[in-house]
Scaffold this motif. Sequence first.
Motif, mmCIF file in Angstrom:
data_model
loop_
_atom_site.group_PDB
_atom_site.id
_atom_site.type_symbol
_atom_site.label_atom_id
_atom_site.label_comp_id
_atom_site.label_asym_id
_atom_site.label_seq_id
_atom_site.Cartn_x
_atom_site.Cartn_y
_atom_site.Cartn_z
ATOM 1 N N CYS A 1 0.908 -1.228 0.047
ATOM 2 C CA CYS A 1 0.079 0.060 -0.057
ATOM 3 C C CYS A 1 0.981 1.213 0.081
ATOM 4 C CB CYS A 1 -1.034 -0.028 1.350
ATOM 5 S SG CYS A 1 -2.186 1.062 1.208
ATOM 6 N N GLU A 2 0.765 2.180 -0.775
ATOM 7 C CA GLU A 2 1.456 3.183 -1.153
ATOM 8 C C GLU A 2 0.830 4.477 -1.729
ATOM 9 O OE1 GLU A 2 4.430 3.733 -0.031
ATOM 10 O OE2 GLU A 2 5.145 1.575 0.173
ATOM 11 N N LYS A 3 1.169 5.729 -1.241
ATOM 12 C CA LYS A 3 0.814 6.910 -1.876
ATOM 13 C C LYS A 3 1.082 6.975 -3.472
ATOM 14 C CE LYS A 3 -0.344 11.496 -1.730
ATOM 15 N NZ LYS A 3 -0.288 11.472 -3.267
ATOM 16 N N ASN A 4 0.034 7.575 -3.969
ATOM 17 C CA ASN A 4 0.206 7.816 -5.554
ATOM 18 C C ASN A 4 0.785 9.109 -5.881
ATOM 19 O OD1 ASN A 4 0.198 7.809 -8.248
ATOM 20 N ND2 ASN A 4 -1.661 6.603 -8.391
ATOM 21 N N PHE A 5 1.874 9.317 -5.976
ATOM 22 C CA PHE A 5 2.663 10.781 -6.252
ATOM 23 C C PHE A 5 2.454 11.028 -7.684
ATOM 24 C CE2 PHE A 5 4.301 10.537 -1.840
ATOM 25 C CZ PHE A 5 3.723 11.871 -1.244
ATOM 26 N N SER A 6 2.132 9.940 -8.581
ATOM 27 C CA SER A 6 2.196 10.230 -10.061
ATOM 28 C C SER A 6 1.255 11.157 -10.489
ATOM 29 C CB SER A 6 2.155 9.069 -10.634
ATOM 30 O OG SER A 6 0.895 8.395 -10.554
ATOM 31 N N VAL A 7 0.014 11.391 -9.679
ATOM 32 C CA VAL A 7 -1.164 12.251 -10.149
ATOM 33 C C VAL A 7 -1.087 13.402 -9.032
ATOM 34 C CG1 VAL A 7 -3.566 12.428 -10.249
ATOM 35 C CG2 VAL A 7 -2.165 10.434 -11.017
ATOM 36 N N TYR A 8 -0.983 14.792 -9.643
ATOM 37 C CA TYR A 8 -1.284 15.915 -8.627
ATOM 38 C C TYR A 8 -2.856 16.366 -9.051
ATOM 39 C CZ TYR A 8 3.796 15.707 -7.577
ATOM 40 O OH TYR A 8 5.050 15.512 -7.096
ATOM 41 N N LYS A 9 -3.673 15.910 -8.308
ATOM 42 C CA LYS A 9 -5.045 16.234 -8.630
ATOM 43 C C LYS A 9 -5.608 17.279 -7.990
ATOM 44 C CE LYS A 9 -9.058 14.026 -10.420
ATOM 45 N NZ LYS A 9 -10.038 12.614 -10.616
ATOM 46 N N ASP A 10 -6.000 18.591 -8.691
ATOM 47 C CA ASP A 10 -6.681 19.553 -8.073
ATOM 48 C C ASP A 10 -5.914 20.238 -6.943
ATOM 49 O OD1 ASP A 10 -8.976 18.976 -9.352
ATOM 50 O OD2 ASP A 10 -9.608 17.461 -8.069
ATOM 51 N N MET A 11 -4.397 20.292 -7.206
ATOM 52 C CA MET A 11 -3.755 20.778 -6.442
ATOM 53 C C MET A 11 -3.328 22.418 -6.346
ATOM 54 S SD MET A 11 -0.187 18.521 -4.994
ATOM 55 C CE MET A 11 -1.130 17.133 -4.744
#
Length: 304
Positions: free
Chosen positions: A173-183
Amino acid sequence: MGNNPSKNSKTKRQTKPSEVEPQITISINEEKKLEYYLPNSHNDIDRLHANTFVKKEMFQGNFSVSIEEKLNKGCKVLDVCCGPGTWLLDLAAKYKKSSFYGVDIKPIFPMEIKPPHLNFIQADVSNGIPFPDNEFDFVNQETMLFIWRIDQWDFILSELVRVTRPGGYIQICEKNFSVYKDMGPVLYNILENGHYASALKRNVDMKITPRLKGKLESQLNITTVHEDEKSVVIGPNGGKIGIAMQGIYLCYMSTDATVETMSSLLGMTKKEYKHYLHNDLLKELKVTYPKHIVNRYWAQKNEN
């Protein structure tokens, strides 16, 4: 969380759990390097506790694999890079008939105040998991995105599979940093030009999460790899869980070592960086809806 990103050794240990007394030697320079990535204070440990419970809330449970029945009857579970042992303590409190093991390079896990069916071992997993083949019914690893180098992931995943029994389950289980959504621009700058840039200097790719599914699929003796993705809005617009996530981010970004590294990368003084965090970022989070996205992958080991 947290293991020393040292050179891998593919030597498989065949020692029994009761015989494992791994010795760890870390030089002064290595220890200084590790300070930024491993928990070094009560605040760090509190952050890790909070992060585990936020993920549990996001996924509505500590695991996605079909192992509830086995846990109730009694099975053997390993958490690799267990940190303070939050995930294991939560499971051990519910499943009294199962045996739980945690391994981490840094002994921030409880040594005495813990259930009798929960055991912790100090070891550097980057050199191999200190258990024999086919030992566990369920093997879990979480939140190692900041630690494992690009060249370490395949070996680590092979070790997770190796110590899993045929028919057992592996979960990551890992954070997905490949998507910067609505940032907004402040948070984007901190993550992209700060954390991501810092990680790349260590050959750590924080955007590797979506590729971990394929890496797990490429391992021998693995069945279909399943995936689940959840997200929560960071900050007050995400409700209670969003505020909790905001606190986790701020805690991590505010440590002395992080402030020193990040301020340099972002071209700021330490004072300017702290103001950027506690003023500019908090203001931005009140009017934006940035997504904290987490991916969970799991698979079963072939029976044969």
